[in-house]
Design a protein around this motif. Structure first.
Motif, PDB file in Angstrom:
ATOM      1  N   LYS B 124     -20.648   0.075  35.618  1.00 51.24           N
ATOM      2  CA  LYS B 124     -19.386  -0.650  35.542  1.00 51.24           C
ATOM      3  C   LYS B 124     -18.401   0.254  34.850  1.00 51.24           C
ATOM      4  N   ASN B 125     -17.171   0.243  35.322  1.00 53.70           N
ATOM      5  CA  ASN B 125     -16.167   1.087  34.707  1.00 53.70           C
ATOM      6  C   ASN B 125     -15.958   0.679  33.251  1.00 53.70           C
ATOM      7  N   VAL B 126     -15.971   1.675  32.385  1.00 57.56           N
ATOM      8  CA  VAL B 126     -15.883   1.404  30.952  1.00 57.56           C
ATOM      9  C   VAL B 126     -14.533   0.772  30.596  1.00 57.56           C
ATOM     10  N   ASP B 128     -13.243  -1.672  32.031  1.00 61.73           N
ATOM     11  CA  ASP B 128     -13.314  -3.117  32.220  1.00 61.73           C
ATOM     12  C   ASP B 128     -13.980  -3.813  31.040  1.00 61.73           C
ATOM     13  N   ILE B 129     -14.473  -3.017  30.108  1.00 62.16           N
ATOM     14  CA  ILE B 129     -15.196  -3.573  28.969  1.00 62.16           C
ATOM     15  C   ILE B 129     -14.626  -2.916  27.720  1.00 62.16           C
ATOM     16  N   ARG B 130     -14.290  -3.694  26.766  1.00 56.12           N
ATOM     17  CA  ARG B 130     -13.759  -3.098  25.540  1.00 56.12           C
ATOM     18  C   ARG B 130     -14.905  -2.686  24.626  1.00 56.12           C
ATOM     19  N   LEU B 131     -14.979  -1.415  24.353  1.00 56.08           N
ATOM     20  CA  LEU B 131     -16.078  -0.892  23.540  1.00 56.08           C
ATOM     21  C   LEU B 131     -15.532   0.134  22.569  1.00 56.08           C
ATOM     22  N   SER B 132     -16.047   0.124  21.363  1.00 52.99           N
ATOM     23  CA  SER B 132     -15.651   1.174  20.439  1.00 52.99           C
ATOM     24  C   SER B 132     -16.665   2.314  20.460  1.00 52.99           C
ATOM     25  N   HIS B 133     -17.854   2.042  20.976  1.00 54.74           N
ATOM     26  CA  HIS B 133     -18.893   3.075  20.955  1.00 54.74           C
ATOM     27  C   HIS B 133     -19.636   3.097  22.281  1.00 54.74           C
ATOM     28  N   VAL B 134     -20.009   4.300  22.669  1.00 57.36           N
ATOM     29  CA  VAL B 134     -20.821   4.477  23.863  1.00 57.36           C
ATOM     30  C   VAL B 134     -21.969   5.397  23.499  1.00 57.36           C
ATOM     31  N   SER B 135     -23.156   5.051  23.946  1.00 56.62           N
ATOM     32  CA  SER B 135     -24.321   5.878  23.664  1.00 56.62           C
ATOM     33  C   SER B 135     -24.957   6.292  24.978  1.00 56.62           C
ATOM     34  N   SER B 141     -18.697   9.536  21.856  1.00 58.28           N
ATOM     35  CA  SER B 141     -17.730   8.543  22.294  1.00 58.28           C
ATOM     36  C   SER B 141     -16.371   9.202  22.473  1.00 58.28           C
ATOM     37  N   GLN B 142     -16.029  10.085  21.524  1.00 53.60           N
ATOM     38  CA  GLN B 142     -14.733  10.746  21.588  1.00 53.60           C
ATOM     39  C   GLN B 142     -14.652  11.600  22.857  1.00 53.60           C
ATOM     40  N   PHE B 144     -16.335  11.273  25.467  1.00 57.66           N
ATOM     41  CA  PHE B 144     -16.334  10.324  26.576  1.00 57.66           C
ATOM     42  C   PHE B 144     -14.920   9.816  26.821  1.00 57.66           C
ATOM     43  N   LEU B 148     -12.406  10.449  29.928  1.00 58.47           N
ATOM     44  CA  LEU B 148     -11.813   9.312  30.634  1.00 58.47           C
ATOM     45  C   LEU B 148     -10.301   9.450  30.721  1.00 58.47           C
TER      46      LEU B 148
END
Lengths: 312, 158
Positions: B124-126, B128-135, B141-142, B144, B148
């Motif tokens: 899913k496209n990131v 479309d989802i509010r996230l402060s962190h991605v693993s 994350s930065q 990433f 983006l």
């Protein structure tokens, strides 16, 4: 049983919390972000950042195989008995246990093989001849605080070291009375919250940049991920099987949630080599995306996954 | 060598699970049973609770999700696996299997079987989802977010 459709229903986006202070910096080859979720005066924040970067530097000075002045580089040059730093015990104890549980797949003696394959201090990424990885007992004698190298060997603690360092920094921050914070070191995350508020973490799609395959929710836990799609070159990535001297290809990505990042990080590597059942002595939750994008997960892994059901 | 033996044993176990589920699906297909029928024993000892009917080629089935529990005997004892089949217009639209294993080994085999069976992740496209962190991989994350941002900028200018 819930219908598969309910798992893929879009959820309304939620706005993440705003931190009161944020530190961002590069260290040990990755980008760090530390968010503090409670009021902190500027001078305290500045002092904290200095303490954090100093502590990371001290860890790197001991355990980096990339720096010529590190303890590990010294060991690689000169066999003998070394008195380890105090913080080595949890790390080496865990390596020793996991070495047995994984039939030697999880080993600190992987350093030379990684270097041979091209994952060296200069990221040369040019594989040369791959030498066999020695057995623990042939090279190492470990009885904390002593580690004896019977012959020169390049150690590498990368499979658990970053997670462990995140734990150490979390202790440092908590030691200053800060109760709500989040440390993210390249996707290895420790979250602490005095109010037990959860943190939502996107799980990166291992094949599609800019996509996530799910959202995990952690509360006062650690989450570490591992995948072969980055830090990859030629036939290799940063995870290597010491027996076959290849990088595992049957798993695209996986995540582990545990109480400490040390454990989560180490288990994330072990799961490339052994089934979760073999690691049942540890308390953890896992999610694995296999080569064909099928999903394996422990029932308690706290995440919503975006999935589809089809005949395989 | 031990690993080879364990592998072939595992393959055998997984193969028998596949057979078990296929048999269960076939049984579910040819029996005119009611949705959510509670029990049907698997493999060789199938004993459906509904009255036995003979399958015919023009049999029509009611759309719905049907469940049954398949049993088999492992070296460690009796084990079972719950299978669910969704029929739509006389076609199997979806199947799921849920482990009901007693022993850890059976749990492992069944989990692997189930995992390889039908659930696949999709992206899913990131945005479309509010996230402060991605693993994920050792990507930050930065990094990433930077990537983006670049993608978005490219999309805007092209």
């Amino acid at each position: 049983m819930p219908s598969p459709k309910s798992k893929t229903r879009p959820r309304p986006p939620r706005r993440p919390r705003k931190p009161r202070a944020t530190f961002r910096f590069e260290a040990i080859g990755t980008a760090w972000s530390i968010d503090i979720y409670e009021p902190i005066v500027d001078t305290d924040a500045a002092a904290l950042l200095t303490a954090v970067t100093d502590r990371i530097e001290a860890f790197d000075k001991h355990y980096s195989r990339f720096r010529p002045d590190s303890l590990i580089s010294e060991m690689a040059q000169r066999p003998g008995t070394y008195k380890l730093p105090a913080d080595a015990k949890p790390l080496l104890d865990l390596y020793a246990h996991m070495y047995g549980l994984t039939d030697g797949a999880m080993t600190p003696l992987i350093g030379q093989l990684l270097t041979d394959a091209g994952y060296d201090a200069f990221y040369s990424l040019e594989p040369g001849p791959l030498r066999p990885v020695p057995a623990w007992d042939d090279v190492l004698e470990y009885k904390f605080p002593n580690l004896t190298l019977k012959k020169p060997a390049l150690l590498d603690v990368g499979a658990a070291g970053k997670g462990y360092l995140v734990d150490i920094i979390a202790e440092l921050i908590a030691g200053r009375g800060i109760k709500s914070f989040c440390i993210d070191a390249g996707g290895d995350i420790v979250q602490r919250d005095a109010g037990s508020r959860p943190l939502r973490v996107g799980l990166e799609h291992p094949g599609v940049t800019g996509h996530v395959i799910g959202v995990a929710t952690i509360t006062n836990q650690s989450l570490c991920g591992s995948a072969g799609n980055r830090r990859a070159w030629g036939a290799f990535n940063h995870i290597m099987d010491p027996h076959s001297r290849t990088s595992p290809k049957h798993i695209k990505a996986l995540w582990v949630i545990a109480d400490t990042a040390l454990l989560a990080d180490a288990l994330a590597t072990c799961l490339f080599f052994v089934s979760p059942a073999k690691l049942a002595r540890y308390t953890f939750e896992y999610a694995i995306v296999y080569q064909d994008y099928s999903l394996g997960r422990s029932p308690g892994f706290p995440a919503t996954f975006f999935t589809e059901t089809r005949r395989s | 060598m031990n690993a080879d033996v364990a592998d072939s044993k595992k393959q055998k176990m997984i193969a028998s699970l596949v057979v078990l589920v296929l048999v269960t699906i076939m049984v579910l297909g040819i029996k005119a049973f009611t949705p959510k029928s509670p029990q049907a024993n698997g493999a060789a000892t199938i004993a459906p609770s509904a009255a036995s009917t003979t399958a015919t080629s023009n049999q029509a089935y009611k759309d719905g999700t049907y469940q049954a529990v398949g049993s088999y005997v492992s070296p460690a004892g009796s084990e079972s696996l719950q299978v669910s089949v969704t029929l739509k217009n006389n076609v199997v639209a979806a199947t799921t299997a849920t482990s009901e294993a007693n022993g850890p080994t059976a749990q492992e085999f069944q989990d692997e079987f189930i995992q390889g069976y039908q659930i696949f992740v999709v992206g899913k496209n990131v945005n479309d989802i509010r996230l402060s962190h991605v693993s994920g991989s050792s990507l930050t994350s930065q990094g990433f977010n930077d990537a983006l941002t670049q993608i978005k900028d490219q999309a805007k200018t092209s």
